[in-house]
Design an enzyme around this catalytic site. Structure first.
Site, PDB file in Angstrom:
ATOM      1  N   ASN A   9       0.535  -3.036  -0.600  1.00  0.00           N
ATOM      2  CA  ASN A   9      -0.032  -1.693  -0.742  1.00  0.00           C
ATOM      3  C   ASN A   9      -1.240  -1.787  -1.670  1.00  0.00           C
ATOM      4  OD1 ASN A   9      -0.605   0.962  -1.288  1.00  0.00           O
ATOM      5  ND2 ASN A   9       1.301   1.379  -2.414  1.00  0.00           N
ATOM      6  N   TRP A  10      -2.416  -1.713  -1.061  1.00  0.00           N
ATOM      7  CA  TRP A  10      -3.641  -1.908  -1.857  1.00  0.00           C
ATOM      8  C   TRP A  10      -3.996  -0.686  -2.695  1.00  0.00           C
ATOM      9  CZ3 TRP A  10      -7.793  -4.671   1.721  1.00  0.00           C
ATOM     10  CH2 TRP A  10      -7.257  -5.875   2.172  1.00  0.00           C
ATOM     11  N   LYS A  11      -3.368   0.433  -2.413  1.00  0.00           N
ATOM     12  CA  LYS A  11      -3.675   1.698  -3.114  1.00  0.00           C
ATOM     13  C   LYS A  11      -5.184   1.995  -3.009  1.00  0.00           C
ATOM     14  CE  LYS A  11       0.386   0.952  -5.843  1.00  0.00           C
ATOM     15  NZ  LYS A  11       1.164   1.236  -7.028  1.00  0.00           N
ATOM     16  N   HIS A  95       5.124   7.634  -0.938  1.00  0.00           N
ATOM     17  CA  HIS A  95       5.004   6.791  -2.131  1.00  0.00           C
ATOM     18  C   HIS A  95       5.059   7.712  -3.359  1.00  0.00           C
ATOM     19  CE1 HIS A  95       3.279   4.218  -5.187  1.00  0.00           C
ATOM     20  NE2 HIS A  95       3.640   3.202  -4.429  1.00  0.00           N
ATOM     21  N   GLU A  97       3.366   7.860  -5.931  1.00  0.00           N
ATOM     22  CA  GLU A  97       2.066   8.379  -6.377  1.00  0.00           C
ATOM     23  C   GLU A  97       1.660   9.588  -5.542  1.00  0.00           C
ATOM     24  OE1 GLU A  97       0.142   4.575  -6.147  1.00  0.00           O
ATOM     25  OE2 GLU A  97       1.429   3.929  -7.809  1.00  0.00           O
ATOM     26  N   GLU A 165      11.613   2.062  -4.828  1.00  0.00           N
ATOM     27  CA  GLU A 165      10.635   1.754  -5.876  1.00  0.00           C
ATOM     28  C   GLU A 165      10.895   2.644  -7.087  1.00  0.00           C
ATOM     29  OE1 GLU A 165       6.854  -0.013  -4.025  1.00  0.00           O
ATOM     30  OE2 GLU A 165       6.643   2.146  -3.916  1.00  0.00           O
ATOM     31  N   GLY A 171       3.677  -0.667 -11.261  1.00  0.00           N
ATOM     32  CA  GLY A 171       2.432  -0.915 -11.995  1.00  0.00           C
ATOM     33  C   GLY A 171       2.623  -1.060 -13.491  1.00  0.00           C
ATOM     34  N   SER A 210       6.342  -3.866  -9.578  1.00  0.00           N
ATOM     35  CA  SER A 210       5.988  -5.048 -10.376  1.00  0.00           C
ATOM     36  C   SER A 210       6.527  -6.360  -9.815  1.00  0.00           C
ATOM     37  CB  SER A 210       6.428  -4.863 -11.838  1.00  0.00           C
ATOM     38  OG  SER A 210       5.780  -3.743 -12.400  1.00  0.00           O
ATOM     39  N   GLY A 231       2.338  -4.032  -4.849  1.00  0.00           N
ATOM     40  CA  GLY A 231       1.096  -3.346  -5.208  1.00  0.00           C
ATOM     41  C   GLY A 231       0.092  -4.333  -5.773  1.00  0.00           C
ATOM     42  N   GLY A 232      -0.020  -4.353  -7.092  1.00  0.00           N
ATOM     43  CA  GLY A 232      -1.030  -5.169  -7.781  1.00  0.00           C
ATOM     44  C   GLY A 232      -1.151  -6.597  -7.268  1.00  0.00           C
TER      45      GLY A 232
HETATM   46  P1  PGA Z   1       3.207  -2.614  -8.130  1.00  0.00           P
HETATM   47  O1  PGA Z   1       3.210  -1.399  -7.065  1.00  0.00           O
HETATM   48  O2  PGA Z   1       3.660  -3.847  -7.386  1.00  0.00           O
HETATM   49  O3  PGA Z   1       1.796  -2.705  -8.620  1.00  0.00           O
HETATM   50  O4  PGA Z   1       4.160  -2.239  -9.212  1.00  0.00           O
HETATM   51  C1  PGA Z   1       4.196  -1.295  -6.072  1.00  0.00           C
HETATM   52  C2  PGA Z   1       3.949  -0.061  -5.248  1.00  0.00           C
HETATM   53  O5  PGA Z   1       3.555   0.977  -5.803  1.00  0.00           O
HETATM   54  O6  PGA Z   1       4.131  -0.069  -4.015  1.00  0.00           O
END
Ligand code: PGA
Length: 251
Positions: A9-11, A95, A97, A165, A171, A210, A231-232
């Protein structure tokens, strides 16, 4: 044994040139592993690049969000049928967010899941509790209620994927403990088997929050963990490939 799934997930990250560079690197480096399915979710504005660069590769691509209506006066949104027309195969839904920043409700997520499944696209439905809910010890009921509302009236589909999640792990560098992941995943697995019987047991359950090359080996060995939503660490091709290799080796 189910295939493992590793999804990036590149956000809201990367400019066009950086996104294309990452897509090219992935197209070159992601190995073909029949037991591991790989997805990337770049920002929607880059789907033409994803479609072109990942064409005929071992990586599927999708978007981070779709709206549930087919078309019409919904400024700023894209629909499941538009995604399909671009040869995308999946979308993330709900998600945390989107739930927190854009007030997306379980009811909206339910409509989005339905729209995706009706179009034979994969829905990566996210769930997860905020920190205070876990501190109060109400995380299991919170997550199962999210799932129950998001999946209300939804028929089982091979295209449904669930991603647990915990919000406090996204993050933050703070991964959930193996026991915490195992507890939640086994409750979700039980919920799905109660809802849909044998078919429910086939629904893949991903962990997100994470994940990185250093911790995924352990995470992928936890019962009922069928992969990760990353994510990251998905923004760096070599980290993402290491995570894919760990998924492959966990079989
Ligand atoms: P993260 O994000 O790996 O940066 O914690 C995961 C996500 O939000 O899908």
């Amino acid at each position: 044994m189910k295939n493992k799934i590793v999804a990036g997930n590149w956000k809201m990250n990367l400019t066009l040139s950086a996104a294309e560079e990452l897509l090219h690197e992935l197209a070159e480096k992601v190995p073909l592993a029949e037991d591991t399915d790989v997805f990337v979710f770049p920002p929607s504005i880059y789907v033409s690049s994803a479609s072109r660069i990942l064409n005929h590769k071992t990586i599927d691509w999708g978007v981070q969000n779709v709206f549930y209506e087919k078309c019409g006066a919904f400024t700023g949104e894209v629909s499941a049928s538009m995604l399909k027309s671009m040869n995308g195969t999946a979308s993330i839904v709900g998600h945390s967010e989107r739930r927190q920043v854009f007030n997306e409700s379980n009811a909206m997520c339910q409509l989005k899941v339905k729209a995706l499944l009706e179009n034979e696209l994969k829905a990566f439905l996210c769930c997860g509790e905020p920190e205070h809910v876990r501190e109060e010890g109400k995380h299991i009921e919170y997550v199962l209620e999210q799932l129950d509302e998001c999946l209300s009236g939804v028929e089982w589909s091979k295209n449904l994927v669930i991603a647990y999640e915990p919000i406090w792990a996204i993050g933050t560098g703070k991964t959930a403990h193996s026991n915490e992941i195992e507890e939640m995943h086994s409750k979700i697995a039980y919920y799905l088997s109660e809802k849909w019987g044998e078919q429910g047991k086939k629904t893949p359950l991903l962990y997100g929050g994470s994940c990185k090359p250093e911790n995924v080996k352990e995470i992928f060995s936890i019962p009922h963990v069928d992969g990760g939503l990353i994510g990251g660490a998905s923004l760096d091709a070599s980290s993402f490939v290491k995570i894919i290799m760990a998924a492959h080796e966990s079989h």
